[in-house]
Design a protein around this motif. Structure first.
Motif, PDB file in Angstrom:
ATOM      1  N   SER A  82       0.824  -1.200   0.000  1.00  0.00           N
ATOM      2  CA  SER A  82       0.000   0.000   0.000  1.00  0.00           C
ATOM      3  C   SER A  82       0.863   1.257   0.000  1.00  0.00           C
ATOM      4  CB  SER A  82      -0.921  -0.009   1.218  1.00  0.00           C
ATOM      5  OG  SER A  82      -1.719   1.141   1.233  1.00  0.00           O
ATOM      6  N   LEU A  83       1.928   1.242   0.797  1.00  0.00           N
ATOM      7  CA  LEU A  83       2.829   2.392   0.838  1.00  0.00           C
ATOM      8  C   LEU A  83       3.545   2.587  -0.499  1.00  0.00           C
ATOM      9  CD1 LEU A  83       4.364   1.911   4.390  1.00  0.00           C
ATOM     10  CD2 LEU A  83       2.674   3.606   3.680  1.00  0.00           C
ATOM     11  N   ALA A 123       2.483   1.576  -3.465  1.00  0.00           N
ATOM     12  CA  ALA A 123       1.494   2.027  -4.450  1.00  0.00           C
ATOM     13  C   ALA A 123       1.180   3.510  -4.274  1.00  0.00           C
ATOM     14  CB  ALA A 123       0.212   1.199  -4.323  1.00  0.00           C
ATOM     15  N   GLY A 124       1.087   3.964  -3.038  1.00  0.00           N
ATOM     16  CA  GLY A 124       0.850   5.390  -2.795  1.00  0.00           C
ATOM     17  C   GLY A 124       2.016   6.244  -3.247  1.00  0.00           C
ATOM     18  N   TRP A 125       3.236   5.778  -2.999  1.00  0.00           N
ATOM     19  CA  TRP A 125       4.435   6.520  -3.398  1.00  0.00           C
ATOM     20  C   TRP A 125       4.531   6.611  -4.919  1.00  0.00           C
ATOM     21  CZ3 TRP A 125       9.056   5.194  -5.908  1.00  0.00           C
ATOM     22  CH2 TRP A 125      10.060   6.138  -5.814  1.00  0.00           C
ATOM     23  N   ILE A 126       4.335   5.473  -5.595  1.00  0.00           N
ATOM     24  CA  ILE A 126       4.386   5.474  -7.058  1.00  0.00           C
ATOM     25  C   ILE A 126       3.253   6.324  -7.623  1.00  0.00           C
ATOM     26  CG2 ILE A 126       4.095   4.023  -9.111  1.00  0.00           C
ATOM     27  CD1 ILE A 126       5.583   1.807  -7.587  1.00  0.00           C
ATOM     28  N   GLY A 127       2.057   6.193  -7.054  1.00  0.00           N
ATOM     29  CA  GLY A 127       0.910   6.973  -7.521  1.00  0.00           C
ATOM     30  C   GLY A 127       1.105   8.467  -7.347  1.00  0.00           C
ATOM     31  N   ALA A 151      -2.796  12.845  -4.732  1.00  0.00           N
ATOM     32  CA  ALA A 151      -2.252  14.087  -4.178  1.00  0.00           C
ATOM     33  C   ALA A 151      -1.293  13.734  -3.042  1.00  0.00           C
ATOM     34  CB  ALA A 151      -3.390  14.957  -3.652  1.00  0.00           C
ATOM     35  N   PRO A 152      -0.354  14.622  -2.714  1.00  0.00           N
ATOM     36  CA  PRO A 152       0.541  14.346  -1.587  1.00  0.00           C
ATOM     37  C   PRO A 152      -0.249  14.086  -0.301  1.00  0.00           C
ATOM     38  CG  PRO A 152       1.340  16.202  -2.846  1.00  0.00           C
ATOM     39  CD  PRO A 152      -0.013  15.859  -3.398  1.00  0.00           C
ATOM     40  N   GLY A 153       0.098  13.009   0.375  1.00  0.00           N
ATOM     41  CA  GLY A 153      -0.580  12.631   1.605  1.00  0.00           C
ATOM     42  C   GLY A 153      -1.816  11.776   1.402  1.00  0.00           C
ATOM     43  N   GLN A 154      -2.243  11.601   0.164  1.00  0.00           N
ATOM     44  CA  GLN A 154      -3.427  10.792  -0.123  1.00  0.00           C
ATOM     45  C   GLN A 154      -3.018   9.318  -0.213  1.00  0.00           C
ATOM     46  OE1 GLN A 154      -5.261  11.749  -3.856  1.00  0.00           O
ATOM     47  NE2 GLN A 154      -7.062  10.495  -3.484  1.00  0.00           N
TER      48      GLN A 154
END
Length: 85
Positions: free
Chosen positions: A40-41, A43-47, A54-57
């Protein structure tokens, strides 16, 4: 409460990733949870770098599963058993 929810979602994501990837893995319950959370982390970083989030999303559920599958592939490559013995 946020940490408990993250662990629960990470576990579910890790289980789904292991279900979608056939074969045996050298990890147990803890590895499943860690792969899900880390997926999850990742995927969020790549996304965020691809401007999907958005940053922090946080990443979405499907993106988290894809991130966990990516980490599971890397985990299998690094920790595969030596069969040449």
């Amino acid at each position: 409460m946020h940490l408990i929810w993250t662990i629960i979602v990470g576990f579910v994501v890790g289980l789904i990733a292991k279900f979608l990837m056939p074969g045996r893995d050298p990890g147990g319950f803890i590895i499943t949870v860690l792969l899900g959370i880390a997926g999850s982390l990742v995927a969020g970083w790549i996304g965020q770098h691809l401007h999907f989030y958005a940053p922090g999303q946080p990443a979405g559920f499907i993106a988290s599963i894809l991130g966990a599958i990516l980490l599971l592939i890397l985990y299998r490559v690094i920790f595969r058993p030596n069969t040449n013995a």
